[in-house]
Design a protein around this motif. Sequence first.
Motif, short mmCIF file in Angstrom:
data_model
loop_
_atom_site.label_atom_id
_atom_site.label_comp_id
_atom_site.label_asym_id
_atom_site.label_seq_id
_atom_site.Cartn_x
_atom_site.Cartn_y
_atom_site.Cartn_z
N CYS A 127 0.81 -1.22 0.00
CA CYS A 127 0.00 0.00 0.00
C CYS A 127 0.85 1.27 0.00
CB CYS A 127 -0.99 0.00 1.17
SG CYS A 127 -2.48 -0.92 0.73
N ASN A 164 -4.82 1.81 -3.92
CA ASN A 164 -6.15 2.30 -3.56
C ASN A 164 -7.25 1.65 -4.37
OD1 ASN A 164 -6.29 3.97 -1.39
ND2 ASN A 164 -5.41 5.71 -2.51
N LYS A 165 -6.98 1.50 -5.65
CA LYS A 165 -7.97 0.89 -6.54
C LYS A 165 -8.23 -0.56 -6.12
CE LYS A 165 -9.06 0.07 -11.43
NZ LYS A 165 -9.89 -1.05 -11.01
N THR A 200 -10.42 -0.56 -3.05
CA THR A 200 -11.82 -0.23 -3.35
C THR A 200 -12.52 -1.40 -4.03
OG1 THR A 200 -10.87 1.91 -3.88
CG2 THR A 200 -13.23 1.67 -4.21
N GLY A 220 -5.40 -2.46 4.35
CA GLY A 220 -4.27 -2.11 3.50
C GLY A 220 -2.99 -2.10 4.33
#
Lengths: 135, 319
Positions: B198, B204-205, B208, B232
């Motif tokens: 991370c 981040n994608k 999500t 993360g």
Amino acid sequence: MSQPIRVLLAKVGLDGHDRGVKIVARTLRDAGMDVIYTGLHRTPDEVVNAAVQEDVDILGVSLLSGVQLTVFPKIFKLLEEKGSKDLIIVAGGVMPDEDAEAIKKMGVAEVLLQDTPPAQLVANLKRLVSERGPR
Amino acid sequence: MGEYVPSQDLLPRIDRGETVAIGRLITRAEGDVPEARDALANVYKRSGKAHVIGITGVPGSGKSTLVAAMTAKLVASGKRVGVIAVDPSSPYSGGSILGDRIRMTELANNPNVYIRSMATHGEMGGVARSTLATADILDVAGFDVIIIETVGVGQDEVEIVKASHTTVVVSAPGLGDDIQAIKAGVLEIADMHLVSKCDRPDANKTLTDLKQMLTLNAAKIAQSAWRTPVIGVSSLTGMGLDEFIAALEGHRKISVSSEGDKRRLEIAAFRLEKTAKRMLLEEFDKATGSARAELAHRLSRKEGDPYSFALDLVRSVTQ
Ligand SMILES: Nc1nc2c(ncn2[C@@H]2O[C@H](COP(=O)(O)OP(=O)(O)OP(=O)(O)O)[C@@H](O)[C@H]2O)c(=O)[nH]1
Ligand SMILES: [Mg+2]
């Protein structure tokens, strides 16, 4: 059903490449052995701890930097402290004949230098393990 | 050279945490040495204190690096940690190169850490035949946490659930088709999901996407007292590791509850089945060797059919 021979390969000293050890690792894997590779610049402590935890049949120590006469006494002393009695130690890499003789006197079972043909390397290791017997 | 130390004599030395003795009994478990069975039975009965954590995920997702980072944290908090790192054997030679240890070198001299590498030796499911026996041995040797790193190649690693109290699935950003890499089966086995690396912006994608997929899966999750977290982490910066370790503790609390009893039963059932099947196969190989050769000849001459001959063989072992 016989177990694959377990080998730990360690590169001790300062020299910076491990192409040779990686080729050896693949050769031994292709001969049906389980090979644990521990990377570059290992210290004798790290090597002995790893070999004992992994309980390998053979510890292969590769050196290029001319430190064999100090490294092996340390390794043997540490192994004795741990109570390890039947680990087979093999040296690889490059060294002059008189050094090879000297480390064999210390208890290194075999010195297999860089130019050892793969088939001979494999045959030698298998012989050493079968001479040791069941453990 | 060395003389054969009886396995029973290894037991008191294992209880004292002697590395050489621990290592040797693991080797005998791996080799399925008959002489070691009584000692291993003894170990099994006395094990059960440790928290066994399974870590799986696709190759290169950062499992070994994570194991090293979490182990360092656990040891700093006073725990003793055993690591079992499983890698696949080559299907061609039966040999293997076990490379997980390279990522764990800073733990090599820590007296509270024991690392053992093992190959799958043709066993499917990402868990080697002797992985559970190894966990038992480390357990009685006094390791509080046992981490099993397994190969996660697709739908194959599901067995880790039946080998661990807590199963962690690691996904990394930038590996393959993002979330495609996380197969449906693997999604469901997780007690927690980690997104590794991370420190990278593309993580981040992945986070999500993963959370979204889990929401779609919420029906199954709602039945349980445990809510599968998505965390993360970065093994490089240490980000998220404390949260991860707190989540492991939280899950361990559940695993001593009635939900934990269910899990323990599943683990026991799985182990019993695997062990029995292996014994049966061995028995079959041993007992039917010559009869098999004879029947094969007759079969090739069409003096019978494969179904009734096979049934004869099976009956000769099971009766
Ligand atoms: N940026 C970044 N890279 C990482 C991190 N953790 C691991 N890596 C890198 O990812 C690569 C794979 O790491 P490993 O820990 O060997 O991954 P693995 O899942 O154990 O791999 P296999 O055992 O081969 O399946 C290495 O090049 C690591 O340096 C992290 O937190 N951040
Ligand atoms: Mg790994």
